[in-house]
Design a protein around this motif. Structure first.
Motif, short mmCIF file in Angstrom:
data_model
loop_
_atom_site.label_atom_id
_atom_site.label_comp_id
_atom_site.label_asym_id
_atom_site.label_seq_id
_atom_site.Cartn_x
_atom_site.Cartn_y
_atom_site.Cartn_z
N LEU A 1 0.83 -1.20 0.00
CA LEU A 1 0.00 0.00 0.00
C LEU A 1 0.86 1.25 0.00
CD1 LEU A 1 -2.57 1.70 0.43
CD2 LEU A 1 -2.47 1.09 2.86
N ASN A 2 1.82 1.32 0.91
CA ASN A 2 2.64 2.52 1.02
C ASN A 2 3.58 2.71 -0.16
OD1 ASN A 2 1.57 3.46 3.47
ND2 ASN A 2 2.86 2.09 4.65
N ALA A 3 3.91 1.61 -0.85
CA ALA A 3 4.78 1.71 -2.02
C ALA A 3 4.02 2.17 -3.26
CB ALA A 3 5.45 0.37 -2.29
N HIS A 4 2.69 2.02 -3.24
CA HIS A 4 1.91 2.28 -4.45
C HIS A 4 0.71 3.18 -4.20
CE1 HIS A 4 4.12 -0.74 -6.78
NE2 HIS A 4 4.00 -1.56 -5.76
N ARG A 5 0.76 4.04 -3.18
CA ARG A 5 -0.42 4.85 -2.84
C ARG A 5 -0.86 5.73 -4.01
NH1 ARG A 5 -2.63 5.56 2.31
NH2 ARG A 5 -1.57 4.36 3.93
N VAL A 6 0.08 6.36 -4.66
CA VAL A 6 -0.29 7.27 -5.75
C VAL A 6 -0.97 6.50 -6.87
CG1 VAL A 6 0.59 8.83 -7.52
CG2 VAL A 6 1.52 8.94 -5.19
N GLN A 7 -0.36 5.39 -7.29
CA GLN A 7 -0.92 4.60 -8.38
C GLN A 7 -2.27 3.99 -7.98
OE1 GLN A 7 2.10 4.37 -7.08
NE2 GLN A 7 3.67 4.45 -8.70
N LEU A 8 -2.37 3.55 -6.73
CA LEU A 8 -3.64 2.98 -6.27
C LEU A 8 -4.74 4.03 -6.23
CD1 LEU A 8 -2.42 0.59 -3.42
CD2 LEU A 8 -3.69 -0.09 -5.46
N ALA A 9 -4.39 5.25 -5.84
CA ALA A 9 -5.39 6.32 -5.80
C ALA A 9 -5.89 6.63 -7.21
CB ALA A 9 -4.80 7.57 -5.16
N ARG A 10 -4.98 6.68 -8.16
CA ARG A 10 -5.40 6.94 -9.54
C ARG A 10 -6.28 5.82 -10.06
NH1 ARG A 10 0.40 8.99 -12.15
NH2 ARG A 10 0.49 10.99 -11.03
N GLU A 11 -5.95 4.58 -9.68
CA GLU A 11 -6.75 3.45 -10.13
C GLU A 11 -8.10 3.44 -9.43
OE1 GLU A 11 -7.04 0.91 -13.07
OE2 GLU A 11 -5.14 1.91 -12.59
N ALA A 12 -8.10 3.77 -8.12
CA ALA A 12 -9.37 3.83 -7.38
C ALA A 12 -10.29 4.87 -7.98
CB ALA A 12 -9.10 4.12 -5.91
N ALA A 13 -9.72 5.97 -8.49
CA ALA A 13 -10.55 7.01 -9.10
C ALA A 13 -11.33 6.48 -10.29
CB ALA A 13 -9.68 8.19 -9.52
N ARG A 14 -10.78 5.45 -10.96
CA ARG A 14 -11.46 4.87 -12.12
C ARG A 14 -12.72 4.10 -11.74
NH1 ARG A 14 -8.01 5.09 -16.54
NH2 ARG A 14 -5.81 5.49 -16.03
N LEU A 15 -12.88 3.84 -10.45
CA LEU A 15 -14.10 3.17 -9.99
C LEU A 15 -15.29 4.12 -10.03
CD1 LEU A 15 -12.60 1.32 -6.89
CD2 LEU A 15 -13.24 0.27 -9.07
N TYR A 16 -15.03 5.41 -10.15
CA TYR A 16 -16.08 6.42 -10.11
C TYR A 16 -16.21 7.11 -11.47
CZ TYR A 16 -15.33 5.38 -5.22
OH TYR A 16 -15.20 4.71 -4.03
N ASP A 17 -17.28 7.85 -11.66
CA ASP A 17 -17.56 8.48 -12.95
C ASP A 17 -16.42 9.41 -13.37
OD1 ASP A 17 -19.94 7.14 -12.95
OD2 ASP A 17 -21.13 8.87 -12.28
N ALA A 18 -16.18 9.47 -14.66
CA ALA A 18 -15.10 10.29 -15.19
C ALA A 18 -15.26 11.75 -14.80
CB ALA A 18 -15.03 10.14 -16.71
N GLU A 19 -16.50 12.25 -14.76
CA GLU A 19 -16.72 13.66 -14.43
C GLU A 19 -16.39 13.97 -12.97
OE1 GLU A 19 -21.48 13.54 -13.25
OE2 GLU A 19 -20.78 14.73 -14.97
N GLN A 20 -16.24 12.93 -12.16
CA GLN A 20 -15.93 13.13 -10.75
C GLN A 20 -14.43 13.07 -10.46
OE1 GLN A 20 -18.32 9.93 -9.22
NE2 GLN A 20 -20.15 11.20 -9.02
N ARG A 21 -13.61 12.77 -11.46
CA ARG A 21 -12.16 12.69 -11.26
C ARG A 21 -11.54 14.06 -11.44
NH1 ARG A 21 -11.88 7.91 -15.66
NH2 ARG A 21 -13.45 6.56 -14.69
N VAL A 22 -10.64 14.40 -10.52
CA VAL A 22 -9.94 15.68 -10.60
C VAL A 22 -8.65 15.44 -11.38
CG1 VAL A 22 -8.95 17.59 -9.30
CG2 VAL A 22 -10.91 16.34 -8.37
N GLY A 23 -8.74 15.61 -12.70
CA GLY A 23 -7.60 15.33 -13.56
C GLY A 23 -7.12 13.91 -13.38
N ASN A 24 -5.80 13.75 -13.35
CA ASN A 24 -5.21 12.43 -13.10
C ASN A 24 -4.55 12.38 -11.73
OD1 ASN A 24 -3.09 14.13 -13.58
ND2 ASN A 24 -1.93 12.69 -14.85
N SER A 25 -5.07 13.20 -10.81
CA SER A 25 -4.44 13.36 -9.50
C SER A 25 -4.69 12.19 -8.55
CB SER A 25 -4.93 14.64 -8.83
OG SER A 25 -6.33 14.57 -8.57
#
Length: 495
Positions: free
Chosen positions: A127-151
């Motif tokens: 988890l701690n080694a991949h938090r950024v990548q996991l957060a970006r992937e978790a954002a894909r679980l939600y609607d595209a209009e709800q994502r703040v860029g690729n942050s």
């Protein structure tokens, strides 16, 4: 496993040691916390915990047994700590020499606990080694209009105002606390991310597992305000909160992150698997992330600090040390950033500190100047004392202007992020931060340049793109920087 009160065997040896020392249960708790600090462990022992040990309701872990022995100056064996179990035959037998209790001397952990905890640690490392990548992937679980860029942040469009709003242009308020959150992290759906404790039962909460198993240096439970609502159409109550605790937020947010890491990091930890709702039972239980009152949603104030003069605009970043902090370790973050919470448990602090700028000032004092953190149990912050008084004067004089870019959630943890930008003119910044530290309790200030290392990073498109591509920017940092760049003309006063 906590014993039932009627089945517990009071620990007279531990009680007598405390009585002989003339100490209260709070004195013992404070003593253990001080010893933990000396070992670079942030503990949160309470008088109630000591009471439960003395009454035989719960059994202290190996670490606490060692600290108790050190505190009283005795051996572990002198503490009288045994686990008790009652059998029906002994409870019913009036002639039992044990007074109705079968007492087992068992100071070792449950045979499955160590394996469970090591597996849990392995997932935490992923988890701690991949938090950024996991957060970006978790954002894909939600609607595209709800994502703040690729942050890696998510937010409904209405949570992000069309133009930054100065702090002086809106107010915050307390929401009525009529009902308790529906999801608090103790549900069966989160059982898989909570390891076994020493007695073979699962830790009841994720925060307790963090405290007992991972033992980060900076990890204590404190009062905190939880996000209840966001409504920029109501400037007199744009953000509303309820009162809660830091651990209450962690119990949900880190459980969600752990669950994501379990099923979305490759077995060897080498990469991230595509986002899928499969196996994310706890995240499904949480439901709509944008109904923050459904769960304890603790927010942080995340501030991008800009220094502006005729030569340009620059900012600073913080490299958060993984061993020092429980959350967001190993990532680059904007400075300062901290949980929105009062400086003390005293009622006066809860009134005086319910203010975003004051929360930010305390974080500036701690992260930029290395001041001691207000621990939550002492006197409230004194805003008439330095350096807070200087921050306040500079703010009142216009040497610093603060804008809110909106509110978002870290998609991995669903932690609340209040995204702000503080714009300092050069002379004000240089005066306030003349003694800026290069390291603080949470990590180090990022510096670049081999010949003349500097913490001043140019606020340019190139720098932002390079940092974003590097994959180490915390989601809140990436989202705040990207939004600040989008609205740079407004926040820099350039039309």
């Amino acid at each position: 496993m906590p014993a039932r009160a009627k089945d517990a065997n009071p620990n007279l040896a531990l009680y007598n040691l405390r009585d002989a020392a003339g100490e209260t249960q709070q004195d013992v708790a404070d003593g253990l916390n001080r010893l933990g600090t000396g070992r670079r462990k942030s503990l949160a022992v309470t008088a109630n915990q000591v009471s439960r040990w003395e009454r035989g309701i719960t059994f202290p872990s190996a670490l606490y047994r060692q600290l108790l022995a050190e505190h009283f100056g005795v051996s572990v064996q002198d503490l009288g700590l045994t686990r008790q179990r009652v059998t029906p035959q002994q409870r019913d037998s009036p002639e039992s020499d044990s007074g109705g209790f079968a007492i087992y001397q068992d100071l070792e952990s449950h045979p499955h606990a160590e394996k469970s905890q090591e597996e849990w640690r392995a997932v935490r490392r992923k988890l701690n080694a991949h938090r950024v990548q996991l957060a970006r992937e978790a954002a894909r679980l939600y609607d595209a209009e709800q994502r703040v860029g690729n942050s890696g942040l998510i937010a409904p469009p209405e949570w992000l105002p069309s133009t930054p709003i100065e702090l002086t242009q809106f107010s915050i308020g307390l929401a009525p606390e009529e009902t308790a959150p529906l999801v608090i992290g103790t549900e069966d759906a989160s059982a898989g991310v909570r390891p076994l404790a020493w007695d073979g039962r699962r830790h009841q909460r994720y925060s307790l597992a963090l405290r007992d198993v991972e033992q980060p240096r900076l990890f204590e439970n404190r009062l905190a305000w939880h996000l209840a609502g966001v409504d920029w159409s109501q400037p007199d109550r744009a953000l509303t909160f309820t009162t809660g605790t830091y651990f209450g937020g962690v119990d949900v947010s880190e459980a969600l992150a752990h669950e994501m890491a379990m099923y979305h990091v490759a077995g060897d930890g080498s990469g991230i698997l595509p986002a899928s709702w499969r196996n994310l039972n706890f995240r499904r239980l949480v439901g709509d992330p944008f109904t923050p009152s459904r769960r304890p949603t603790a927010p942080s104030t995340d501030t991008l600090t800009l220094r502006v003069d005729d030569d340009g605009v620059c900012f600073v970043l913080h490299n958060r040390a993984a061993g020092n902090v429980a959350v967001a370790g190993g990532m680059l973050h904007i400075m300062p950033a901290g949980v929105f919470q009062p400086s003390s448990v005293l009622p006066a602090a809860q009134v005086a500190d319910f203010d975003l700028w004051r929360n930010m000032m305390r974080e500036y004092s701690e992260e930029f100047l290395g001041s001691a953190e207000h621990g939550g149990e002492g006197e409230p912050a004194d805003y008439s004392a330095e350096p807070l008084a200087s921050f306040d004067r500079a703010y009142a004089a216009g040497g610093v202007r603060v804008f809110c870019l909106g509110v978002a959630l870290d998609a991995l943890t669903l932690w609340g992020e209040i995204l702000t930008v503080a714009v300092f003119d050069g002379p004000t910044y240089d005066r306030l931060f003349a003694n800026m530290v290069s390291a603080n309790a949470e990590g180090t200030v990022v510096k670049t340049g081999r010949v003349r290392p500097t913490s001043a990073l140019p606020f340019t498109r190139h720098t932002i793109e390079e940092l974003t591509a590097g994959g180490r920017l915390a989601p809140a940092a990436a989202g705040c920087i990207q939004l600040a760049w989008k609205h740079r003309r407004t926040i820099l006063g350039r039309g």
